[in-house]
Enzyme design. Structure first.
Site, PDB file in Angstrom:
ATOM      1  N   SER A 109      96.627  12.120  31.951  1.00 51.91           N
ATOM      2  CA  SER A 109      96.235  13.483  31.600  1.00 51.91           C
ATOM      3  C   SER A 109      94.759  13.525  31.197  1.00 51.91           C
ATOM      4  O   SER A 109      93.886  13.249  32.020  1.00 51.91           O
ATOM      5  CB  SER A 109      97.158  14.003  30.501  1.00 51.91           C
ATOM      6  OG  SER A 109      97.059  15.388  30.369  1.00 51.91           O
TER       7      SER A 109
ATOM      8  N   HIS B 198     105.271  16.562  33.221  1.00 47.12           N
ATOM      9  CA  HIS B 198     104.092  15.971  32.572  1.00 47.12           C
ATOM     10  C   HIS B 198     104.589  15.148  31.384  1.00 47.12           C
ATOM     11  O   HIS B 198     105.518  15.548  30.684  1.00 47.12           O
ATOM     12  CB  HIS B 198     103.167  17.090  32.087  1.00 47.12           C
ATOM     13  CG  HIS B 198     101.811  16.627  31.692  1.00 47.12           C
ATOM     14  ND1 HIS B 198     100.782  16.492  32.595  1.00 47.12           N
ATOM     15  CD2 HIS B 198     101.307  16.265  30.483  1.00 47.12           C
ATOM     16  CE1 HIS B 198      99.702  16.071  31.965  1.00 47.12           C
ATOM     17  NE2 HIS B 198      99.992  15.929  30.672  1.00 47.12           N
TER      18      HIS B 198
ATOM     19  N   ASP C  63     104.686  20.260  36.265  1.00 43.70           N
ATOM     20  CA  ASP C  63     103.421  19.986  35.592  1.00 43.70           C
ATOM     21  C   ASP C  63     102.371  20.995  36.038  1.00 43.70           C
ATOM     22  O   ASP C  63     102.106  21.121  37.240  1.00 43.70           O
ATOM     23  CB  ASP C  63     102.966  18.558  35.940  1.00 43.70           C
ATOM     24  CG  ASP C  63     101.705  18.127  35.223  1.00 43.70           C
ATOM     25  OD1 ASP C  63     101.147  18.917  34.430  1.00 43.70           O
ATOM     26  OD2 ASP C  63     101.266  16.986  35.442  1.00 43.70           O
TER      27      ASP C  63
END
Length: 355
Positions: A204, A326, A296
């Site tokens: 991320s 995610h 996500d």
């Protein structure tokens, strides 16, 4: 070292600091422009984690102060609850030792956690950057991922606890990501690592930092990482992309949360170094392994970045995992697809380290 000198004045040469309020206004203008949509259905193992996270009673992060947000239950806490509910151990995976060292960075000292697998070195090394939107979380929250990669790839993982926003706004995080990479090149031999086989990777926000370090090393003709592992990386701020529309209210990462993270990060929303997909030149970067999750908001930009790297002649191994969200990476103890993704990532590292 030339790269170290570059780090010291990196933010003066490459970045324009803007106020958090201005960035928040720019992002939020597009953050709520599309109607709500229902995210894809999570597969059963992933859903069990989501149910566990919901049961922990956390508040929406985008409604909180950063300090309060850091105290909320994290997906890692949900994994531990699932394990406990199933009568399984919540202890860290064995076969890896961890020790802490200190890096003297351009904005002060910060810790790195060195994950070393069993066996005889010197081992290849990956510098790892944790997720959390540049605002929340740390290595302890993301411990399962570097631990799994150290064991699977037979590599030392150096996880950097860079200073977080908004107390330390952009470009502090990329400055310190560079400092961690440079420090690793200079000190790898001291902790049984091979300084000629150093990769970068992250999840991320950490995926953003990994690819930004790669770009900076290329631009300054510094030693390139041998590989970049990008797990659902943050590479753009376009919240009109299809995955943002479809996953506007997804868990554990939603569209409002991403606007909140960007607001507190305080970066220039037009900067190609803050948001690598805006970079017009991606040639000459290290080969990349990219992991994507179906549920996500960042799915579309991750795929666009993979395509842009390929168009620039960079070798990319991209894999999309359906039915997971995610933050699924690192959940290999309870989500089989996470274990598959961890092995996919480790295989990419092994190939890069053995060339």
């Amino acid at each position: 070292m030339r790269f170290r000198a570059f780090i010291q004045d990196f933010h003066m040469a490459k970045f324009l600091q803007v106020s958090a309020a201005a960035l928040g206004a720019a992002l939020c203008a597009s953050a709520y422009s599309a109607p709500a949509s229902t995210p894809p259905k999570a597969e059963p193992h992933m859903q069990k984690v989501l149910d566990a996270l919901a049961s922990l009673g956390g508040k929406p992060i985008d409604t909180l102060t950063p300090d309060a947000a850091r105290k909320q239950p994290m997906p890692a806490d949900a994994v531990k609850k699932v394990l406990a509910d199933e009568g399984k151990s919540t202890a860290p995976e064995a076969g890896v030792t961890v020790r802490e060292m200190t890096v003297k960075g351009p904005h002060g000292d910060f810790p790195v956690h060195i994950y070393t697998p069993e066996g005889k070195g010197p081992f290849p090394v990956m510098v790892y950057y944790h997720g959390g939107g540049f605002v929340i979380a740390d290595t302890a929250v993301y411990d399962a991922a570097p631990r799994a990669l150290a064991k699977m790839a037979k590599a030392i993982i150096v996880s950097a606890d860079y200073h977080r926003a908004p107390e330390n706004k952009f470009p502090v995080a990329p400055d310190e990501a560079c400092a961690a990479y440079t420090w690793t090149l200079e000190h790898a031999a001291a902790f049984n690592g091979d300084p000629k086989r150093v990769a970068v990777g992250g999840e991320s926000a950490g995926g953003n930092l990994a690819t930004v370090v790669s770009i900076m090393a290329r631009d300054q003709h510094a030693p390139l990482p041998v590989h970049q592992l990008l797990v659902y990386p943050v590479v753009d701020n376009d919240m009109t992309r299809p995955s943002y529309v479809q996953n506007v209210a997804a868990k554990p990462l939603s569209k409002p949360m991403m606007a909140w993270f960007f607001k507190h990060y305080g970066a220039d929303p037009t900067s190609a170094m803050a948001l690598p997909l805006k970079n017009a030149d991606l040639k000459g970067l290290p080969a990349a392994t990219i992991v994507a999750a179906e549920i996500d908001p960042l799915l579309s930009e991750g795929k666009a970045y993979a395509d842009a790297l390929k168009q620039a002649g960079v070798k990319v191994d991209y894999r999309l995992y359906s039915g997971v969200t995610h933050e699924f990476f690192g959940m290999g103890a309870v989500v089989p697809k996470a274990k598959e993704a961890e092995q996919f990532a480790a295989d990419g590292l092994i190939r890069a380290f053995t060339k």
